[in-house]
Design a protein around this motif. Structure first.
Motif, PDB file in Angstrom:
ATOM      1  N   HIS A 128       0.857  -1.181   0.000  1.00 15.11           N
ATOM      2  CA  HIS A 128       0.000   0.000   0.000  1.00 15.11           C
ATOM      3  C   HIS A 128       0.896   1.234   0.000  1.00 15.11           C
ATOM      4  CE1 HIS A 128      -3.456   2.479   0.596  1.00 15.11           C
ATOM      5  NE2 HIS A 128      -3.227   2.748   1.870  1.00 15.11           N
ATOM      6  N   HIS A 129       0.553   2.213  -0.824  1.00 12.65           N
ATOM      7  CA  HIS A 129       1.338   3.444  -0.924  1.00 12.65           C
ATOM      8  C   HIS A 129       0.475   4.620  -0.481  1.00 12.65           C
ATOM      9  CE1 HIS A 129       3.984   6.274  -3.617  1.00 12.65           C
ATOM     10  NE2 HIS A 129       4.167   6.470  -2.316  1.00 12.65           N
ATOM     11  N   ILE A 130       0.908   5.297   0.566  1.00 21.32           N
ATOM     12  CA  ILE A 130       0.222   6.491   1.054  1.00 21.32           C
ATOM     13  C   ILE A 130       1.079   7.700   0.737  1.00 21.32           C
ATOM     14  CG2 ILE A 130      -0.594   7.720   3.097  1.00 21.32           C
ATOM     15  CD1 ILE A 130      -1.261   5.084   4.365  1.00 21.32           C
ATOM     16  N   VAL A 131       0.510   8.657   0.032  1.00 18.63           N
ATOM     17  CA  VAL A 131       1.216   9.903  -0.292  1.00 18.63           C
ATOM     18  C   VAL A 131       0.592  11.023   0.541  1.00 18.63           C
ATOM     19  CG1 VAL A 131       1.882  11.530  -2.081  1.00 18.63           C
ATOM     20  CG2 VAL A 131       1.653   9.095  -2.641  1.00 18.63           C
ATOM     21  N   ILE A 132       1.422  11.670   1.332  1.00 17.20           N
ATOM     22  CA  ILE A 132       0.965  12.724   2.239  1.00 17.20           C
ATOM     23  C   ILE A 132       1.460  14.073   1.744  1.00 17.20           C
ATOM     24  CG2 ILE A 132       1.152  13.614   4.597  1.00 17.20           C
ATOM     25  CD1 ILE A 132       1.353  10.729   5.554  1.00 17.20           C
ATOM     26  N   GLN A 133       0.601  15.060   1.803  1.00 17.71           N
ATOM     27  CA  GLN A 133       1.001  16.401   1.411  1.00 17.71           C
ATOM     28  C   GLN A 133       2.000  16.953   2.421  1.00 17.71           C
ATOM     29  OE1 GLN A 133      -2.554  18.788   0.984  1.00 17.71           O
ATOM     30  NE2 GLN A 133      -2.848  18.147  -1.129  1.00 17.71           N
ATOM     31  N   GLY A 134       3.158  17.366   1.913  1.00 16.93           N
ATOM     32  CA  GLY A 134       4.167  17.899   2.810  1.00 16.93           C
ATOM     33  C   GLY A 134       5.561  17.581   2.341  1.00 16.93           C
ATOM     34  N   GLU A 135       6.521  17.902   3.193  1.00 15.44           N
ATOM     35  CA  GLU A 135       7.925  17.679   2.889  1.00 15.44           C
ATOM     36  C   GLU A 135       8.445  16.479   3.684  1.00 15.44           C
ATOM     37  OE1 GLU A 135       9.867  21.410   3.610  1.00 15.44           O
ATOM     38  OE2 GLU A 135       8.921  22.372   1.881  1.00 15.44           O
ATOM     39  N   HIS A 136       9.768  16.329   3.730  1.00 14.49           N
ATOM     40  CA  HIS A 136      10.361  15.165   4.404  1.00 14.49           C
ATOM     41  C   HIS A 136       9.932  15.100   5.865  1.00 14.49           C
ATOM     42  CE1 HIS A 136      13.227  11.867   4.459  1.00 14.49           C
ATOM     43  NE2 HIS A 136      13.742  12.343   5.570  1.00 14.49           N
ATOM     44  N   GLU A 137       9.822  16.252   6.481  1.00 15.51           N
ATOM     45  CA  GLU A 137       9.257  16.320   7.826  1.00 15.51           C
ATOM     46  C   GLU A 137       7.741  16.364   7.684  1.00 15.51           C
ATOM     47  OE1 GLU A 137       8.893  19.572  11.398  1.00 15.51           O
ATOM     48  OE2 GLU A 137      10.809  19.473  10.324  1.00 15.51           O
ATOM     49  N   LEU A 138       7.105  15.239   7.924  1.00 15.30           N
ATOM     50  CA  LEU A 138       5.670  15.113   7.658  1.00 15.30           C
ATOM     51  C   LEU A 138       4.845  15.959   8.630  1.00 15.30           C
ATOM     52  CD1 LEU A 138       5.458  11.276   6.930  1.00 15.30           C
ATOM     53  CD2 LEU A 138       5.382  13.161   5.279  1.00 15.30           C
ATOM     54  N   PRO A 139       3.637  16.360   8.205  1.00 18.77           N
ATOM     55  CA  PRO A 139       2.812  17.240   9.039  1.00 18.77           C
ATOM     56  C   PRO A 139       2.349  16.569  10.329  1.00 18.77           C
ATOM     57  CG  PRO A 139       1.579  16.472   7.136  1.00 18.77           C
ATOM     58  CD  PRO A 139       2.994  16.058   6.912  1.00 18.77           C
ATOM     59  N   GLU A 140       2.022  17.378  11.302  1.00 19.35           N
ATOM     60  CA  GLU A 140       1.554  16.895  12.593  1.00 19.35           C
ATOM     61  C   GLU A 140       0.344  15.981  12.420  1.00 19.35           C
ATOM     62  OE1 GLU A 140       1.568  16.430  16.674  1.00 19.35           O
ATOM     63  OE2 GLU A 140       3.023  17.569  15.482  1.00 19.35           O
ATOM     64  N   GLY A 141       0.408  14.838  13.061  1.00 21.04           N
ATOM     65  CA  GLY A 141      -0.713  13.914  13.057  1.00 21.04           C
ATOM     66  C   GLY A 141      -0.773  12.969  11.878  1.00 21.04           C
ATOM     67  N   TYR A 142       0.267  12.930  11.043  1.00 19.35           N
ATOM     68  CA  TYR A 142       0.240  12.048   9.864  1.00 19.35           C
ATOM     69  C   TYR A 142       0.022  10.596  10.259  1.00 19.35           C
ATOM     70  CZ  TYR A 142       4.839  10.044  10.800  1.00 19.35           C
ATOM     71  OH  TYR A 142       5.876   9.356  11.363  1.00 19.35           O
ATOM     72  N   TYR A 143       0.499  10.237  11.448  1.00 18.01           N
ATOM     73  CA  TYR A 143       0.456   8.841  11.897  1.00 18.01           C
ATOM     74  C   TYR A 143      -0.963   8.304  12.028  1.00 18.01           C
ATOM     75  CZ  TYR A 143      -0.239  11.368  16.270  1.00 18.01           C
ATOM     76  OH  TYR A 143      -0.712  12.234  17.235  1.00 18.01           O
ATOM     77  N   THR A 144      -1.953   9.184  12.138  1.00 20.58           N
ATOM     78  CA  THR A 144      -3.338   8.706  12.269  1.00 20.58           C
ATOM     79  C   THR A 144      -3.805   7.986  11.011  1.00 20.58           C
ATOM     80  OG1 THR A 144      -4.214  10.833  11.507  1.00 20.58           O
ATOM     81  CG2 THR A 144      -3.906  10.560  13.886  1.00 20.58           C
ATOM     82  N   GLN A 145      -3.118   8.232   9.883  1.00 24.55           N
ATOM     83  CA  GLN A 145      -3.467   7.563   8.632  1.00 24.55           C
ATOM     84  C   GLN A 145      -2.875   6.148   8.537  1.00 24.55           C
ATOM     85  OE1 GLN A 145      -3.052  10.038   5.040  1.00 24.55           O
ATOM     86  NE2 GLN A 145      -2.617  11.788   6.361  1.00 24.55           N
ATOM     87  N   LEU A 146      -2.098   5.764   9.529  1.00 25.12           N
ATOM     88  CA  LEU A 146      -1.354   4.509   9.442  1.00 25.12           C
ATOM     89  C   LEU A 146      -1.901   3.433  10.382  1.00 25.12           C
ATOM     90  CD1 LEU A 146       2.257   5.992   9.379  1.00 25.12           C
ATOM     91  CD2 LEU A 146       0.629   5.706   7.508  1.00 25.12           C
TER      92      LEU A 146
END
Length: 304
Positions: free
Chosen positions: A281-299
């Motif tokens: 599964h490939h998840i693409v998140i809007q942002g840079e190498h330092e991912l936005p706050e709370g990205y982990y909720t998608q995982l």
């Protein structure tokens, strides 16, 4: 006359700089090279007679872990059991791998030495513990308590990019992967862990190491690789692209950023497409190498 002299000086300067650039490229610039699967297997092979693993209780459910790796080097880390763990049945295990310039503590604390854990890996560990996983983390080579003060990671990367010295960087990654394989040898002897539920997750360099480790070691059954740096044959022995074609883990998730300064969209797609197993599964998140706050909720689904 003055104008002609100025033009002559300018042309001379440009010529000298061009020649210096050509010399640097020929002499020092990183260039791609090829490795075979057999060569990679030999590179990551290891032998250990006795890792001398010791556990020291820190607090309830928290243990410091120390052991000797394949080359005798001491490895340090920490093991945390989920709340209310009573040892009555085996628990799944998450092995967390930290990012470059960080240490294993970033999986266990939201800040360290007055700096935030911007990777939010502590939240990934919290999610794992809440779902009944034990969490096991160690310091990578030249990181944390294993830092080489005479040749730190900044110098390693400087030598890599400016002087084309790939060996110190590649060796750091290779030996860290081997350290984890030695750790897996110990895990395999421990009845408190569910041997069918051994997972690995990592951020940035940790994501790179996670993919390599899971591709080499079939004892890993789930992989979560978050914003790994772009694969490149300039460092072919540690390029995930050269490994994931043999990745057979039951579940592999790749998390990338759409504006990552260390891996562009095409490089991330190529890496995902190369992963061998179909349960990916490939998840693409809007942002840079330092991912936005709370990205982990998608995982959260990765833990299931």
């Amino acid at each position: 006359m003055i104008k002609k002299n100025w033009m002559k000086i300018t042309l001379t300067t440009i010529t000298v700089l061009t020649l210096l650039a050509i010399f640097w490229y020929i002499k020092f610039a990183l260039k791609p090279y090829q490795v075979t699967p057999h060569q990679l297997a030999e590179t990551y092979s290891y032998q250990v007679e006795n890792a001398n693993v010791t556990l020291t209780q820190l607090e309830n459910g928290h243990y410091a872990i120390n052991y000797q790796s394949f080359d005798g080097e001491n490895v340090n880390g920490q093991l945390v059991y989920p709340e209310n763990y009573d040892g009555s049945k085996p628990v799944p295990l998450l092995i967390g791998v930290h990012a470059m310039g960080r240490s294993y503590i970033r999986w266990l604390q939201d800040s360290f030495k007055n700096t935030d854990t911007i990777e939010q890996t502590d939240e990934l560990a919290n999610m794992a513990l809440a779902k009944g996983y034990a969490v096991l983390v160690i310091d990578a080579r030249n990181h944390g308590k294993r830092k080489n003060l005479d040749y730190n990671i900044k110098k390693v990367m400087y030598d890599l990019w400016f002087w084309g010295k790939r060996e110190p960087y590649e060796t750091m990654i290779i030996d860290t992967v081997k350290d984890h394989r030695v750790l897996l040898d110990w895990v395999a002897t421990q009845p408190q862990f569910d041997q069918n539920e051994i997972s690995v997750a990592g951020y940035s360099m940790g994501g790179q190491i996670s993919l390599i480790l899971a591709s080499l070691d079939t004892r890993i059954n789930k992989v979560l690789s978050i914003v790994p740096p772009a694969s490149s044959d300039n460092v072919a022995r540690v390029s995930p692209l050269n490994f994931v074609k043999q990745l057979s883990a039951e579940k592999t998730w790749l998390v990338t950023a759409d504006n990552d300064q260390y891996a562009n969209k095409q490089e991330n797609i190529a890496l995902f497409n190369a992963i061998a197993n179909t349960q990916k599964h490939h998840i693409v998140i809007q942002g840079e190498h330092e991912l936005p706050e709370g990205y982990y909720t998608q995982l959260e689904g990765w833990y299931e």
